[in-house]
Write a protein that holds these residues in place. Structure first.
Motif, PDB file in Angstrom:
ATOM      1  N   GLU A 254       0.935  43.068  15.869  1.00 13.76           N
ATOM      2  CA  GLU A 254       0.581  44.419  16.305  1.00 13.76           C
ATOM      3  C   GLU A 254       0.874  44.607  17.796  1.00 13.76           C
ATOM      4  N   ALA A 255       0.556  43.578  18.576  1.00 11.48           N
ATOM      5  CA  ALA A 255       0.800  43.660  20.018  1.00 11.48           C
ATOM      6  C   ALA A 255       2.300  43.793  20.304  1.00 11.48           C
ATOM      7  N   LEU A 256       3.112  43.041  19.557  1.00  5.08           N
ATOM      8  CA  LEU A 256       4.562  43.119  19.738  1.00  5.08           C
ATOM      9  C   LEU A 256       5.084  44.504  19.368  1.00  5.08           C
ATOM     10  N   ARG A 257       4.533  45.046  18.274  1.00  2.00           N
ATOM     11  CA  ARG A 257       4.982  46.382  17.856  1.00  2.00           C
ATOM     12  C   ARG A 257       4.623  47.419  18.906  1.00  2.00           C
ATOM     13  N   ASN A 258       3.422  47.272  19.464  1.00  7.76           N
ATOM     14  CA  ASN A 258       3.013  48.181  20.540  1.00  7.76           C
ATOM     15  C   ASN A 258       3.982  48.085  21.706  1.00  7.76           C
ATOM     16  N   ALA A 259       4.329  46.846  22.079  1.00  8.36           N
ATOM     17  CA  ALA A 259       5.245  46.650  23.209  1.00  8.36           C
ATOM     18  C   ALA A 259       6.575  47.322  22.908  1.00  8.36           C
ATOM     19  N   ALA A 260       7.072  47.134  21.678  1.00  8.44           N
ATOM     20  CA  ALA A 260       8.363  47.717  21.312  1.00  8.44           C
ATOM     21  C   ALA A 260       8.286  49.241  21.345  1.00  8.44           C
ATOM     22  N   ARG A 261       7.112  49.781  20.956  1.00  4.50           N
ATOM     23  CA  ARG A 261       6.963  51.235  20.868  1.00  4.50           C
ATOM     24  C   ARG A 261       6.834  51.853  22.266  1.00  4.50           C
ATOM     25  N   HIS A 262       5.984  51.217  23.098  1.00  4.58           N
ATOM     26  CA  HIS A 262       5.654  51.860  24.375  1.00  4.58           C
ATOM     27  C   HIS A 262       6.526  51.389  25.517  1.00  4.58           C
TER      28      HIS A 262
ATOM     29  N   SER B 223      -3.698  46.360  31.485  1.00  2.00           N
ATOM     30  CA  SER B 223      -2.561  47.192  31.842  1.00  2.00           C
ATOM     31  C   SER B 223      -2.937  48.143  32.959  1.00  2.00           C
ATOM     32  N   ALA B 224      -1.956  48.519  33.723  1.00  2.00           N
ATOM     33  CA  ALA B 224      -2.133  49.569  34.703  1.00  2.00           C
ATOM     34  C   ALA B 224      -0.803  50.278  34.803  1.00  2.00           C
ATOM     35  N   ALA B 225      -0.844  51.543  35.174  1.00  2.00           N
ATOM     36  CA  ALA B 225       0.393  52.296  35.236  1.00  2.00           C
ATOM     37  C   ALA B 225       1.382  51.600  36.168  1.00  2.00           C
ATOM     38  N   GLY B 226       2.582  51.377  35.668  1.00  2.00           N
ATOM     39  CA  GLY B 226       3.621  50.767  36.487  1.00  2.00           C
ATOM     40  C   GLY B 226       3.560  49.250  36.556  1.00  2.00           C
ATOM     41  N   GLU B 227       2.591  48.655  35.925  1.00  2.00           N
ATOM     42  CA  GLU B 227       2.410  47.207  36.057  1.00  2.00           C
ATOM     43  C   GLU B 227       2.715  46.447  34.769  1.00  2.00           C
ATOM     44  N   GLY B 228       3.153  47.150  33.736  1.00  2.00           N
ATOM     45  CA  GLY B 228       3.362  46.469  32.476  1.00  2.00           C
ATOM     46  C   GLY B 228       2.041  46.282  31.733  1.00  2.00           C
ATOM     47  N   THR B 229       2.119  45.668  30.552  1.00  2.00           N
ATOM     48  CA  THR B 229       0.935  45.520  29.711  1.00  2.00           C
ATOM     49  C   THR B 229       0.866  44.099  29.187  1.00  2.00           C
ATOM     50  N   GLU B 230      -0.344  43.551  29.198  1.00  2.00           N
ATOM     51  CA  GLU B 230      -0.502  42.232  28.589  1.00  2.00           C
ATOM     52  C   GLU B 230      -1.639  42.266  27.579  1.00  2.00           C
ATOM     53  N   VAL B 231      -1.364  41.756  26.400  1.00  2.00           N
ATOM     54  CA  VAL B 231      -2.406  41.591  25.393  1.00  2.00           C
ATOM     55  C   VAL B 231      -2.684  40.097  25.293  1.00  2.00           C
TER      56      VAL B 231
ATOM     57  N   VAL C 268      -2.741  33.338  22.826  1.00  2.00           N
ATOM     58  CA  VAL C 268      -1.407  33.929  22.747  1.00  2.00           C
ATOM     59  C   VAL C 268      -1.370  35.132  23.688  1.00  2.00           C
ATOM     60  N   TYR C 269      -0.377  35.158  24.567  1.00  2.00           N
ATOM     61  CA  TYR C 269      -0.229  36.268  25.508  1.00  2.00           C
ATOM     62  C   TYR C 269       1.065  37.003  25.189  1.00  2.00           C
ATOM     63  N   VAL C 270       0.942  38.312  25.001  1.00  2.00           N
ATOM     64  CA  VAL C 270       2.119  39.142  24.764  1.00  2.00           C
ATOM     65  C   VAL C 270       2.210  40.116  25.922  1.00  2.00           C
ATOM     66  N   ARG C 271       3.257  39.959  26.730  1.00  2.00           N
ATOM     67  CA  ARG C 271       3.334  40.797  27.927  1.00  2.00           C
ATOM     68  C   ARG C 271       4.667  41.534  27.969  1.00  2.00           C
ATOM     69  N   ASP C 272       4.597  42.819  28.260  1.00  2.00           N
ATOM     70  CA  ASP C 272       5.839  43.576  28.426  1.00  2.00           C
ATOM     71  C   ASP C 272       5.913  44.117  29.841  1.00  2.00           C
ATOM     72  N   GLU C 273       7.135  44.309  30.286  1.00  2.00           N
ATOM     73  CA  GLU C 273       7.360  44.826  31.642  1.00  2.00           C
ATOM     74  C   GLU C 273       7.573  46.332  31.586  1.00  2.00           C
ATOM     75  N   GLY C 274       6.937  46.960  30.628  1.00  2.00           N
ATOM     76  CA  GLY C 274       7.123  48.402  30.448  1.00  2.00           C
ATOM     77  C   GLY C 274       6.348  49.204  31.480  1.00  2.00           C
ATOM     78  N   PRO C 275       6.212  50.509  31.238  1.00  2.00           N
ATOM     79  CA  PRO C 275       5.568  51.388  32.212  1.00  2.00           C
ATOM     80  C   PRO C 275       4.067  51.123  32.363  1.00  2.00           C
ATOM     81  N   GLY C 276       3.459  50.517  31.355  1.00  2.00           N
ATOM     82  CA  GLY C 276       2.019  50.293  31.434  1.00  2.00           C
ATOM     83  C   GLY C 276       1.256  51.587  31.249  1.00  2.00           C
ATOM     84  N   PHE C 277      -0.048  51.481  31.192  1.00  2.00           N
ATOM     85  CA  PHE C 277      -0.835  52.707  31.026  1.00  2.00           C
ATOM     86  C   PHE C 277      -2.237  52.464  31.544  1.00  2.00           C
ATOM     87  N   ASP C 278      -2.934  53.535  31.734  1.00  2.00           N
ATOM     88  CA  ASP C 278      -4.304  53.453  32.228  1.00  2.00           C
ATOM     89  C   ASP C 278      -5.238  53.386  31.022  1.00  2.00           C
TER      90      ASP C 278
END
Lengths: 222, 402
Positions: free
Chosen positions: B314-322, B381-389, B341-351
């Motif tokens: 689910e975390a991977l799907r979220n990363a792929a989506r967002h 997660s924070a805006a601009g910082e990517g997201t980690e689950v 298990v840590y799933v981290r994306d370098e995406g836009p992140g969110f508040d």
């Protein structure tokens, strides 16, 4: 990890050591704008000659080469102050291939699938004398130091401080130095110095697990 | 094996030639002193070195294994027993003692050759290693060449026996000295020439077996590559017009090949690491995601482990989506005691605070799943910082902070 390049000036000069001609050609084309590729080599023997002649800033060194592997090149320049910075690269991604390379003097390790900006960042870092740990290398190093050391070997080189461990853990999870600094409340420079001291420990430690990898490799090669 | 093919083996050739030369010298020497009768006896003895020349290489081949090595030791023992018998019972004729002496000398040569072969084989393997491996590799080397020493002793003993047996025949002539010289030169020649040749022949045998083993391995790898990589390459050629499909195929194949090289393919999804790899690959294929995956350790796949894998999916799907197209790093530390298990994306992140509560994907599929098996999940997660689950089970390693 791409929080900009630090220090240095001008285009770094580069020697590419890889036994795959196509790979060398590909890297050369990719890096042509940002780096000056001053030499190429396919074997350790060639590499030592080319590096000695061209005196590049950075050597991209494949782990798997005929006649002794990348280790042979690292050994030839070990302890030489005027030697270039070595950045190991490999498709193998096996801890027993990667960790001995760093132990033998490589300042960083990247996989061959790395994208160009990240590769340039890595080149700039090792050129400036800093270590470059990819997430995977950080994970391997964490693993190598993870089991408690033997009671007799409580040398400080044999273990990581909690802070170093924390920094490595963040790198393994994909955080850039800047983000790690922000999360741990320290400056990116401090993060860098922690990574530097991990590299030093890795190269000097006599830990059983680290030696064990090399020994295992020796047995496998027979 | 025919005589002709034996003749091509230099070790066999040298053994036969030196044996014959030795006997010929003996015959000439004895014929000068004792006449036709003694010469005939000595000629009959010529059968012995030929037999030795045929039997020793054959025995070497047959007794190559570890058990064979210890069996080789039986040769000097048997020779010594025979020798004792002969010495006790011999009253006339040098034939038997000479036979035994030659047998004993042959056994000694075999012992020395075997020892040398083992040592030179080790040296060759050492020379192929890198300096690093030479420094760190642990190896067992027998300190004392006791086997070679026993061989040398046996050869010396046999020489003395041969001289003693032939001596009485020659005691009253000047030929005794000549015979002694001939015998010593013969023995020295035997050792000097035969040992390196035996070593060489044995090393060649080892190399042949190594080459065969390599060939078998090559065929095995070729078969696997044909079933996997070549099939994928064929698919890639067909879909050359669709870069996304090509990249996906290449990634899937790369991952499969890596797993095969690491020996994980056989493990399948019976372990948590196997299930994680399979799941990441599955999401990569579906969602066009590119993840850098590092898994340390492993543990059996139990119910909490399955929940962890489902949450990671689910975390991977979220990363792929967002965070489409952004690099994703998956880091897993697994052990018997726990898993993280840590799933981290370098995406836009969110508040996080701004996410409406009806966005149930994260809450149920990740946090709820983990809580259901006694684990924890946190989203950072924070805006601009990517997201980690971060997903944790049991006594997770390295989970020093959230």
């Amino acid at each position: 990890m791409s929080d900009g390049t630090a220090g240095g000036g001008g285009r770094p000069t580069l020697v590419i050591v890889d036994d795959h001609h196509l790979f060398r050609a590909g890297v050369r084309a990719e890096l042509a704008d940002a780096c000056a590729v001053v030499g190429e080599a396919a074997t350790p023997g060639e590499a030592i000659a080319v590096i000695s002649a061209a005196a590049p800033d950075v050597v991209l060194l494949d782990v798997h080469l005929p006649d002794g592997g990348g280790i042979a090149v690292l050994e030839a320049f070990r302890g030489r102050a005027d030697g270039p910075a070595f950045l190991a690269l490999s498709v193998s991604d096996a801890a027993e291939d990667v960790v001995p390379m760093v132990r033998a003097g490589a300042r960083g390790y990247v996989t061959k699938t790395i994208d160009t900006p990240a590769l340039l960042d890595a080149i700039a870092r090792v050129r400036d004398g800093e270590p470059y740990f990819s997430p995977r290398l950080a994970a391997f190093v964490l693993q190598a130091f993870s089991s408690p050391p033997a009671p007799a070997a409580d040398d400080e080189l044999d273990q990581l401080t909690p802070r170093e461990r924390e920094v490595l853990h963040h790198i393994a999870r994909g955080y850039a130095y800047k983000a790690i600094g922000a999360r741990l409340g320290i400056s990116p420079r401090t993060v860098e110095s922690h990574v530097g001291s991990v590299l030093r420990k890795l190269q000097l430690s006599s830990r059983h697990e680290l030696s064990h990898w090399a020994a295992k490799r020796g047995l496998v090669d027979r | 094996m025919t005589l002709a093919s034996r003749w091509r083996d230099p070790a066999w050739r040298a053994t036969a030639l030196i044996g014959l030369a030795l006997l010929l010298a003996l015959v000439v020497a004895l014929a000068g002193r004792g006449g036709a009768r003694v010469a005939a006896v000595a000629l009959a003895g010529a059968v012995v070195p030929v037999a030795v020349a045929v039997l020793i290489p054959a025995a070497l081949r047959r007794l190559r294994g570890a058990e064979g090595r210890s069996l080789l030791l039986a040769i000097p023992v048997a020779a010594a027993a025979l020798l004792l018998l002969v010495v006790v019972s011999a009253d006339r004729g040098p034939l038997l003692p000479l036979t035994v002496a030659l047998l004993g000398a042959g056994a000694g040569v075999v012992l020395i050759g075997d020892e040398l072969r083992r040592r030179t084989a080790g040296a060759a393997a050492r020379a192929e290693r890198s300096p690093w491996q030479r420094m760190t590799a642990v190896e067992r080397v027998r300190a004392l060449p006791w086997q070679a020493a026993a061989g040398a002793l046996l050869i010396g003993w046999s020489t003395l026996l041969g001289l003693g047996a032939a001596g009485p025949y020659l005691a009253d002539t000047g030929l005794a000295l000549a015979l002694l010289v001939v015998l010593l030169i013969g023995m020295a020649g035997l050792v000097l020439v035969l040992v390196p040749l035996l070593v060489g022949a044995a090393a060649r045998g080892d190399r042949d077996r190594l080459l065969r083993a390599r060939e078998d391995e090559r065929l095995r790898v070729a078969a696997h590559l044909h079933d996997s990589v070549l099939q994928t390459l064929a698919l890639v050629q067909r879909q050359a017009g669709d870069p996304a499909a090509v990249a996906r195929l290449a990634r899937g194949q790369e991952r499969a090949l890596r797993a095969w090289m690491a020996g994980e393919a056989e493990l399948g999804a019976a372990t948590l690491a196997g299930a994680l790899h399979a799941t990441i690959e599955e999401v990569e294929q579906q969602q066009r995601l590119e993840a850098e995956v590092t898994v340390l350790g492993d543990r059996p796949l139990d119910e909490p482990g399955r929940a962890l894998v489902a949450a990671a999916r689910e975390a991977l799907r979220n990363a792929a989506r967002h965070a489409p197209g952004a690099p994703v790093v998956v880091f897993a530390e697994l052990s018997e005691r726990g898993a993280a298990v840590y799933v981290r994306d370098e995406g836009p992140g969110f508040d996080l605070a701004a996410v409406p509560s009806e966005r149930r994907g994260v809450r149920d599929a990740i946090v709820g799943r983990m809580a259901g098996v006694g684990g924890t999940a946190s989203v950072d997660s924070a805006a601009g910082e990517g997201t980690e689950v971060a997903l944790r089970l049991g006594d997770a390693i390295g989970g020093s902070e959230g």
